[in-house]
Design a protein around this motif. Structure first.
Motif, short mmCIF file in Angstrom:
data_model
loop_
_atom_site.label_atom_id
_atom_site.label_comp_id
_atom_site.label_asym_id
_atom_site.label_seq_id
_atom_site.Cartn_x
_atom_site.Cartn_y
_atom_site.Cartn_z
N PRO A 1 15.80 110.86 60.80
CA PRO A 1 14.72 109.89 60.60
C PRO A 1 15.31 108.49 60.48
CG PRO A 1 14.57 111.73 59.04
CD PRO A 1 15.90 111.84 59.71
N PRO A 2 14.73 107.48 61.16
CA PRO A 2 15.28 106.12 61.06
C PRO A 2 15.24 105.63 59.61
CG PRO A 2 13.62 106.26 62.80
CD PRO A 2 13.56 107.54 62.03
N ALA A 3 16.26 104.88 59.21
CA ALA A 3 16.28 104.28 57.87
C ALA A 3 15.13 103.27 57.78
CB ALA A 3 17.62 103.60 57.64
N THR B 1 26.70 107.93 61.04
CA THR B 1 25.26 108.19 61.14
C THR B 1 24.52 106.86 61.27
OG1 THR B 1 25.72 109.95 59.58
CG2 THR B 1 23.40 109.53 60.06
N PRO B 2 23.52 106.72 62.10
CA PRO B 2 22.87 107.74 62.93
C PRO B 2 23.48 107.90 64.33
CG PRO B 2 21.62 105.71 63.02
CD PRO B 2 22.82 105.43 62.16
N HIS B 3 24.72 107.52 64.48
CA HIS B 3 25.51 107.77 65.70
C HIS B 3 25.09 106.94 66.92
CE1 HIS B 3 26.85 111.10 63.30
NE2 HIS B 3 25.64 111.64 63.31
N LEU B 4 23.79 106.83 67.15
CA LEU B 4 23.30 106.23 68.41
C LEU B 4 23.17 104.72 68.26
CD1 LEU B 4 20.64 109.00 68.94
CD2 LEU B 4 22.67 108.68 70.38
N ARG B 5 24.28 104.02 68.52
CA ARG B 5 24.30 102.56 68.39
C ARG B 5 24.78 101.88 69.67
NH1 ARG B 5 21.25 101.41 63.81
NH2 ARG B 5 22.27 102.15 61.91
N GLY B 6 24.66 102.59 70.79
CA GLY B 6 25.07 102.01 72.07
C GLY B 6 24.07 102.37 73.14
N PHE C 1 19.13 98.21 63.96
CA PHE C 1 19.10 97.77 62.57
C PHE C 1 17.82 96.96 62.30
CE2 PHE C 1 23.69 97.96 63.57
CZ PHE C 1 24.10 98.85 62.57
N PRO C 2 17.35 96.97 61.05
CA PRO C 2 16.13 96.21 60.73
C PRO C 2 16.24 94.72 61.09
CG PRO C 2 16.75 97.61 58.87
CD PRO C 2 17.86 97.70 59.88
#
Ligand SMILES: [Zn+2]
Ligand SMILES: [Zn+2]
Length: 367
Positions: free
Chosen positions: A26-28, A129-134, A143-144
């Motif tokens: 779940p997204p932060a 986490t959440p790993h998917l940053r590319g 990110f917010p």
């Protein structure tokens, strides 16, 4: 929505990217989950793959030129123009997320110089986490603090990918260049950064643009012509004397008002000073990784001509905004710039295609 996302992961420099599946979390609070539609392959991705960019952590999901549709977000979220954002909207986002707390963010007001800037696909490891940053993935968590721009749904997403990096960096370059109507501009390197610079300089009133590239990249020089460069010179089929004489001939003997080095080669930086008129400016957005040293006579080439040499480091959200507006205005041109589309899992083939100098802008599309 699927509960997993595929991604192409760089685990070891110079080794093929590996297809990996990540479970979705779940997204932060405040984070935005985006389904990638198009992810551009930037020239700097190839440098990162080779281990030449000192910012690259391993393992990493590369890709900082993403365009996609919002999967989920907090209620009330808006884009940089204050337009409400909803699930399903197509968006592009600033690849850099500055800290807004450091000296460069707060005092210098130059967030592109932020010393703690987080950059999707460049300095964020997929180990965390959440790993998917590319961008080389089905999905990405933003990110917010990420700045987003809602995109025109009527245009293909892939034409905007390059706006996220080379387009924004070109906009930063043109801003620092202070192009004036009537200027002559030499652009060294006619890849996507150079092409953006050519068209943006002309839009600002430049009278003529000379594009220079190697013979192997003739397709780029042809594209430069379509982008408005009135003159093209083939680097390896002419001598430096011939090229500088050409530029002097078309400027009444003065030389270029502006030179934009968009290839990133050290020898091209060196070459750039030779084209400049008195009072001219050499801008350097191309050398985005360590490329070695340059040598030129400081008195003859710089001091006695009152020449400016301007580094150009990345871009901020205002430049992304300019690049997006520019692509919307010239959508037909930027459609041509995307010379190949590969499915996400064929990222390694796409790298080889780019390395063979056959392409200009290559994008990956998850299917
Ligand atoms: Zn900062
Ligand atoms: Zn880039």
């Amino acid at each position: 929505m699927e509960q997993k996302s595929r991604a192409m992961v760089l685990k070891n420099f110079n080794s093929p990217l590996e297809l990996q599946e990540f479970p979705l979390v779940p997204p932060a609070p405040g984070e935005i989950l985006v389904s990638i539609e198009s992810s551009g392959i930037c020239g700097s991705d190839l440098y990162m793959w080779k281990g030449r960019d000192p910012r690259t952590p391993l393992p990493i999901i590369l890709g900082h030129e993403g365009v996609g549709r919002i999967e989920s977000l907090d209620h009330g979220r808006k884009d940089v123009l204050g337009r409400p954002l909803h699930a399903g909207d197509r968006v592009i986002w600033d690849r850099g997320v500055p800290c807004l707390k450091c000296y460069y963010c707060q005092i210098k007001k130059q967030p592109s110089l932020c010393t703690a800037r987080k950059i999707y696909g460049i300095n964020l490891s997929s180990a965390e986490t959440p790993h998917l940053r590319g961008g080389y993935a089905d999905l990405i968590y933003l990110f917010p603090e990420t700045k987003l721009i809602k995109l025109n749904d009527g245009l293909p997403p892939e034409i905007f990918s390059a706006a996220a990096c080379s387009g924004a960096t070109a906009a930063h370059t043109i801003e620092l260049a202070h192009v004036r109507p009537g200027d002559t501009v030499v652009v060294l390197g006619a890849g996507s950064l150079g092409l953006f610079a050519i068209r943006m300089a002309l839009d600002r009133g430049a009278a003529q643009v000379v594009a220079v590239d190697i013979g192997k990249s003739l397709h780029k020089l042809e594209m430069a012509g379509q982008f408005g460069a009135g003159h093209t010179l083939i680097y390896d089929e002419t001598s430096l004397e011939e090229r500088t004489a050409f530029v002097r001939n078309i400027t009444g003997g003065r030389g270029a008002d502006l030179v934009i080095e968009a290839s990133g080669a050290a020898k091209s930086v060196e070459e750039g000073v030779h084209y400049l008129s008195r009072g001219g400016k050499l801008l350097l957005p191309g050398a985005a990784v360590p490329v070695g040293e340059v040598k030129f006579p400081i008195y003859e080439s710089v001091v006695s001509k009152n020449v400016t040499i301007q580094g150009v480091w990345v871009s901020d959200t205002s430049h992304l905004y300019q690049a997006v507006a520019h692509v919307e205005k010239h959508a037909d041109l930027y459609r041509k710039m995307v010379t190949a589309v590969f499915p996400l899992e064929k990222a390694n083939e796409a790298f080889q295609f780019l390395l063979n100098e056959k392409a200009i802008k290559v994008v990956l599309k998850p299917e």
